[in-house]
Motif scaffolding. Structure first.
Motif, PDB file in Angstrom:
ATOM      1  N   GLY A 185       4.129 -90.860  54.513  1.00 44.50           N
ATOM      2  CA  GLY A 185       4.473 -92.267  54.370  1.00 44.50           C
ATOM      3  C   GLY A 185       4.743 -92.615  52.917  1.00 44.50           C
ATOM      4  O   GLY A 185       5.692 -93.338  52.590  1.00 44.50           O
ATOM      5  N   ARG A 186       3.943 -92.064  52.061  1.00 45.01           N
ATOM      6  CA  ARG A 186       4.103 -92.339  50.633  1.00 45.01           C
ATOM      7  C   ARG A 186       5.447 -91.800  50.133  1.00 45.01           C
ATOM      8  O   ARG A 186       6.108 -92.432  49.313  1.00 45.01           O
ATOM      9  CB  ARG A 186       2.946 -91.696  49.871  1.00 45.01           C
ATOM     10  CG  ARG A 186       3.078 -91.787  48.370  1.00 45.01           C
ATOM     11  CD  ARG A 186       1.837 -91.315  47.636  1.00 45.01           C
ATOM     12  NE  ARG A 186       2.099 -91.234  46.219  1.00 45.01           N
ATOM     13  CZ  ARG A 186       2.601 -90.171  45.597  1.00 45.01           C
ATOM     14  NH1 ARG A 186       2.854 -89.082  46.288  1.00 45.01           N
ATOM     15  NH2 ARG A 186       2.838 -90.194  44.300  1.00 45.01           N
ATOM     16  N   LEU A 207     -10.889 -91.335  47.120  1.00 41.44           N
ATOM     17  CA  LEU A 207     -11.593 -90.597  48.170  1.00 41.44           C
ATOM     18  C   LEU A 207     -11.794 -89.134  47.774  1.00 41.44           C
ATOM     19  O   LEU A 207     -12.278 -88.323  48.564  1.00 41.44           O
ATOM     20  CB  LEU A 207     -10.798 -90.635  49.482  1.00 41.44           C
ATOM     21  CG  LEU A 207     -10.517 -92.006  50.085  1.00 41.44           C
ATOM     22  CD1 LEU A 207      -9.791 -91.845  51.417  1.00 41.44           C
ATOM     23  CD2 LEU A 207     -11.806 -92.785  50.279  1.00 41.44           C
ATOM     24  N   GLY A 208     -11.387 -88.812  46.551  1.00 38.27           N
ATOM     25  CA  GLY A 208     -11.554 -87.433  46.106  1.00 38.27           C
ATOM     26  C   GLY A 208     -10.393 -86.541  46.476  1.00 38.27           C
ATOM     27  O   GLY A 208     -10.490 -85.315  46.417  1.00 38.27           O
ATOM     28  N   ILE A 209      -9.288 -87.165  46.877  1.00 36.32           N
ATOM     29  CA  ILE A 209      -8.124 -86.371  47.256  1.00 36.32           C
ATOM     30  C   ILE A 209      -7.021 -86.610  46.245  1.00 36.32           C
ATOM     31  O   ILE A 209      -6.600 -87.740  46.020  1.00 36.32           O
ATOM     32  CB  ILE A 209      -7.655 -86.743  48.678  1.00 36.32           C
ATOM     33  CG1 ILE A 209      -8.733 -86.290  49.656  1.00 36.32           C
ATOM     34  CG2 ILE A 209      -6.313 -86.086  48.993  1.00 36.32           C
ATOM     35  CD1 ILE A 209      -8.728 -87.020  50.957  1.00 36.32           C
ATOM     36  N   LEU A 210      -6.578 -85.522  45.631  1.00 40.64           N
ATOM     37  CA  LEU A 210      -5.638 -85.621  44.543  1.00 40.64           C
ATOM     38  C   LEU A 210      -4.257 -85.217  45.000  1.00 40.64           C
ATOM     39  O   LEU A 210      -4.026 -84.077  45.361  1.00 40.64           O
ATOM     40  CB  LEU A 210      -6.110 -84.670  43.443  1.00 40.64           C
ATOM     41  CG  LEU A 210      -6.073 -85.223  42.048  1.00 40.64           C
ATOM     42  CD1 LEU A 210      -7.464 -85.164  41.464  1.00 40.64           C
ATOM     43  CD2 LEU A 210      -5.127 -84.384  41.228  1.00 40.64           C
ATOM     44  N   LEU A 211      -3.335 -86.160  44.994  1.00 45.46           N
ATOM     45  CA  LEU A 211      -1.952 -85.872  45.355  1.00 45.46           C
ATOM     46  C   LEU A 211      -1.179 -85.528  44.098  1.00 45.46           C
ATOM     47  O   LEU A 211      -1.297 -86.207  43.085  1.00 45.46           O
ATOM     48  CB  LEU A 211      -1.307 -87.114  45.987  1.00 45.46           C
ATOM     49  CG  LEU A 211      -1.342 -87.268  47.502  1.00 45.46           C
ATOM     50  CD1 LEU A 211      -0.421 -88.417  47.888  1.00 45.46           C
ATOM     51  CD2 LEU A 211      -0.928 -86.013  48.205  1.00 45.46           C
ATOM     52  N   GLU A 212      -0.405 -84.475  44.186  1.00 45.71           N
ATOM     53  CA  GLU A 212       0.416 -84.101  43.040  1.00 45.71           C
ATOM     54  C   GLU A 212       1.857 -83.960  43.501  1.00 45.71           C
ATOM     55  O   GLU A 212       2.137 -83.251  44.459  1.00 45.71           O
ATOM     56  CB  GLU A 212      -0.082 -82.775  42.456  1.00 45.71           C
ATOM     57  CG  GLU A 212      -1.497 -82.881  41.923  1.00 45.71           C
ATOM     58  CD  GLU A 212      -2.050 -81.558  41.460  1.00 45.71           C
ATOM     59  OE1 GLU A 212      -1.406 -80.517  41.688  1.00 45.71           O
ATOM     60  OE2 GLU A 212      -3.129 -81.566  40.850  1.00 45.71           O
ATOM     61  N   ASP A 213       2.752 -84.638  42.809  1.00 45.20           N
ATOM     62  CA  ASP A 213       4.161 -84.552  43.162  1.00 45.20           C
ATOM     63  C   ASP A 213       4.775 -83.312  42.540  1.00 45.20           C
ATOM     64  O   ASP A 213       4.441 -82.933  41.422  1.00 45.20           O
ATOM     65  CB  ASP A 213       4.893 -85.808  42.674  1.00 45.20           C
ATOM     66  CG  ASP A 213       4.360 -87.036  43.403  1.00 45.20           C
ATOM     67  OD1 ASP A 213       4.219 -86.962  44.632  1.00 45.20           O
ATOM     68  OD2 ASP A 213       4.042 -88.037  42.732  1.00 45.20           O
ATOM     69  N   THR A 214       5.641 -82.686  43.290  1.00 52.15           N
ATOM     70  CA  THR A 214       6.334 -81.507  42.793  1.00 52.15           C
ATOM     71  C   THR A 214       7.829 -81.720  43.012  1.00 52.15           C
ATOM     72  O   THR A 214       8.214 -82.662  43.716  1.00 52.15           O
ATOM     73  CB  THR A 214       5.914 -80.243  43.560  1.00 52.15           C
ATOM     74  OG1 THR A 214       6.392 -80.368  44.910  1.00 52.15           O
ATOM     75  CG2 THR A 214       4.403 -80.088  43.596  1.00 52.15           C
ATOM     76  N   GLY A 263       3.845 -96.224  46.142  1.00 54.90           N
ATOM     77  CA  GLY A 263       3.495 -94.807  46.041  1.00 54.90           C
ATOM     78  C   GLY A 263       2.274 -94.593  45.166  1.00 54.90           C
ATOM     79  O   GLY A 263       1.355 -93.861  45.539  1.00 54.90           O
ATOM     80  N   ASP A 264       2.277 -95.259  44.016  1.00 55.69           N
ATOM     81  CA  ASP A 264       1.152 -95.078  43.098  1.00 55.69           C
ATOM     82  C   ASP A 264      -0.131 -95.655  43.674  1.00 55.69           C
ATOM     83  O   ASP A 264      -1.221 -95.109  43.466  1.00 55.69           O
ATOM     84  CB  ASP A 264       1.460 -95.728  41.739  1.00 55.69           C
ATOM     85  CG  ASP A 264       2.577 -94.986  41.001  1.00 55.69           C
ATOM     86  OD1 ASP A 264       2.963 -93.895  41.473  1.00 55.69           O
ATOM     87  OD2 ASP A 264       3.059 -95.496  39.981  1.00 55.69           O
ATOM     88  N   SER A 278      -3.533 -93.641  44.333  1.00 61.46           N
ATOM     89  CA  SER A 278      -4.790 -94.019  43.717  1.00 61.46           C
ATOM     90  C   SER A 278      -5.887 -94.243  44.768  1.00 61.46           C
ATOM     91  O   SER A 278      -7.062 -93.956  44.542  1.00 61.46           O
ATOM     92  CB  SER A 278      -4.553 -95.238  42.821  1.00 61.46           C
ATOM     93  OG  SER A 278      -5.489 -96.236  43.083  1.00 61.46           O
ATOM     94  N   ARG A 279      -5.472 -94.738  45.979  1.00 61.92           N
ATOM     95  CA  ARG A 279      -6.486 -94.906  47.031  1.00 61.92           C
ATOM     96  C   ARG A 279      -6.979 -93.546  47.519  1.00 61.92           C
ATOM     97  O   ARG A 279      -8.167 -93.383  47.822  1.00 61.92           O
ATOM     98  CB  ARG A 279      -5.912 -95.737  48.183  1.00 61.92           C
ATOM     99  CG  ARG A 279      -5.814 -97.221  47.806  1.00 61.92           C
ATOM    100  CD  ARG A 279      -4.956 -98.001  48.776  1.00 61.92           C
ATOM    101  NE  ARG A 279      -5.696 -98.409  49.979  1.00 61.92           N
ATOM    102  CZ  ARG A 279      -5.217 -99.279  50.867  1.00 61.92           C
ATOM    103  NH1 ARG A 279      -4.018 -99.810  50.691  1.00 61.92           N
ATOM    104  NH2 ARG A 279      -5.928 -99.602  51.924  1.00 61.92           N
TER     105      ARG A 279
END
Length: 519
Positions: free
Chosen positions: A480-481, A503-510, A493-494, A498-499
């Motif tokens: 969705g993001r 929760l301890g989940i790190l999204l990284e864009d590639t 998206g940001d 950040s949400r």
RNA sequence: GGCGACGUAGCCAAGUGGCAAGGCAGGGGUCUGCAAAACCCCCAUCCGGCGGUUCGAAUCCGCCCGUCGCCUCCA
């Protein structure tokens, strides 16, 4: 070049070879089950876990025995204070100990014999020692006669004369020599006791390890381990009892002792007696098991270490770096980009992997030099990251798929010999929070999601339940993001990133999409 | 008092007489909408102090200073 191990008995690094070719018999001093174990104990068990793993990596079969002390003064005191029995108390802490060992990824010993189950063997030994003049009985107590055992003091490097001079405790006047130690204690009223030829009583402090190691491993152990604080008197006494009993020295071929852990606050070693402890439970509540392990392996096992938040945080970052390297390479392998690597020329990863393995083995062969072995693993992580990056960033130097795969397998393999899991798993609480976030997002911003996605309706109804995995939820939310980002709606998206982060989940864009990992 | 370890960059830490691994932190750069991660570069002419041995010492020897362990239950 073979494995070399420092032997406390000779104070030298010696060529290691087990008595029976290919089979190592190892005994490690286990917990006294009167209370929770602390990270100092964890350090010791972690050290011997790595030793065992490396011996197996080298092709040895290892029989690993660890005792449970379930009868001892403080167990009796504690059980009495808590109004329970020694069986219940010890049982509770034994269960907890095993759970904590699991959580620390410490492999199970082959057997955990309990002192109270070895009373007959102890009585056999004591009877034999009496018969041969190595012991004497007084009023229901039985003492070991140290003067009858000429090698007494060899392990700890002291003579009987020195020890008398330094003696700080009042001596039981019934002892022939101040250093004589008790094998069997006459029962006091109300204490647990067993029948014996000298009346009801219970075992002394050191006899259990002799009885259990001899029973399970025979007259000659290859490795006997423990903390440096048990060299004297515990292990010294074990040698005396065991060798006097079997008449077949050496009882132990390699004595291996780990350095002790201390806390930053107050320079003394950590010990339950002083109360300056961090329990394993507390440590696991704050740090990933891999982080605790990286901390322990960062210094040589015979050196003292200091537990501090700064060190554990540094170790956390280091453990993460290794995990990210493995996951990064695996993600690249799963992605389309890797398929094109089939025919590319060698990238340098394969030689780097070979070099890492050679350095790793060279380090571990030299008295289990884990810090150096770990350095080799870090070097491999760097090479692997570089190779994985090049798949998307500079294809001309990218590795072939098989090479990248072999590299990441090598990283996980070597890390695994050190007992590192290189994984992170989502806690049930994290998973629940993630589900709530997904439900909120579906309600707040329905436009983000593909209405045809099977999860949408279930989340809207709040009925996704536990059937949906955390991985699916992250993928759903991240998808969705991505739609928002494709519309250059950076704010949305940001916000989602950040949400998830909270929760301890790190999204990284590639360049090709996104990856995520647990913090 | 006796026995035994140890003192290496801001922090943790390896180091087997021959030009000081690795991790964390920090600085610069590449990539990138931003972020994160990753990659590249920089970060101890110096190894508690003073002497000595040696062509050459963080590594060997001596002395000094400091810290810790064991000598008592303790991983």
């Amino acid at each position: 070049m073979g494995l070399r191990v420092y032997n406390t008995l000779t104070r030298r690094v010696e060529e290691f070879a087990p008595l029976e070719a290919g089979h190592v018999r190892m005994y490690v001093c286990g917990p006294n089950l009167y209370g929770p174990s602390h990270v100092g104990h964890a350090l010791s068990y972690l050290v011997f876990d790595v030793i065992r793993r490396y011996l197996e990596y080298r092709g040895y079969r290892v029989t690993h025995i660890q005792n449970f002390t379930d009868i001892e003064d403080r167990i009796i005191e504690t059980a009495r204070a808590q109004g329970t029995t020694i069986e219940a108390l010890a049982g509770r802490y034994a269960d907890r100990f095993l759970r904590e060992m699991n959580a620390l990824n410490i492999r199970r010993a082959d057997h955990y014999p309990r002192a109270t189950e070895a009373i007959p063997q102890m009585l056999d030994i004591i009877r034999a020692l009496l018969a041969r003049g190595f012991a004497y009985a007084v009023d229901g107590d039985v003492f070991f006669r140290v003067t009858a055992f000429p090698a007494y003091g060899r392990l700890s490097g002291r003579s009987l004369d020195e020890m008398q001079a330094g003696s700080r405790v009042e001596v039981d006047p019934r002892k022939e020599h101040p250093m004589d130690f008790v094998l069997w204690k006459a029962a006091k009223p109300g204490e647990p006791s067993w029948d014996s030829p000298w009346g009801r009583g219970r075992p002394g402090w050191h006899i259990e390890c002799s009885a259990m190691s001899l029973a399970h491993l025979g007259n000659h152990l290859d490795i006997h381990g423990g903390g440096q604080d048990v060299v004297f008197p515990h292990h010294e006494n074990e040698i005396a009892q065991s060798e006097a009993y079997t008449g077949a020295p050496p009882f132990v071929r390699f004595w291996v002792h780990n350095g002790l852990l201390r806390l930053t606050e107050g320079p003394e070693k950590m010990t339950r007696h002083l109360g300056n402890i961090v329990t394993i439970e507390e440590a696991l509540g704050r740090y990933h098991p891999d982080a605790i392990r990286v901390f322990v392996l960062s210094s040589h096992y015979r050196s003292p270490a200091t537990w501090s938040d700064a060190s554990l945080e540094a170790a956390t970052r280091g453990a993460e770096r290794l995990r990210i390297a493995a996951e990064h390479a695996e993600a690249v392998l799963r992605s389309a980009a890797a398929g094109k690597g089939e025919t590319r020329r060698a990238s340098g990863l394969a030689p780097a992997a070979d070099a890492a393995r050679a350095a790793f083995e060279g380090a571990m062969d030299e008295d289990f030099n884990a810090p150096r072995a770990l350095a080799a693993v870090f070097d491999l992580a760097t090479a692997l990251n570089k190779a994985a990056d090049s798949v998307t960033q500079s294809p001309e130097t990218a590795p072939a798929t098989a090479e990248l795969e072999a590299g990441s397998r090598m990283l996980r393999g070597l890390a695994g010999v050190l007992g590192l899991t290189l994984t992170a798993s989502m806690s049930p609480a994290q998973q629940a929070a993630l589900r709530r976030l997904a439900e909120d997002l579906v309600r707040e911003q329905p436009g983000l999601f593909d209405p045809a996605h099977p999860l949408v309706d279930r989340l809207r109804a709040g009925g996704a339940g536990n059937a949906v995995s955390g991985e699916e939820l992250v993928a759903f939310i991240a998808d969705g993001r991505m739609r928002a980002r494709q519309r250059k709606d950076w704010a949305t998206g940001d916000a989602i990133r950040s949400r998830l982060d909270s929760l301890g989940i790190l999204l990284e864009d590639t360049p090709t999409g996104f990856t995520w990992r647990l913090r």
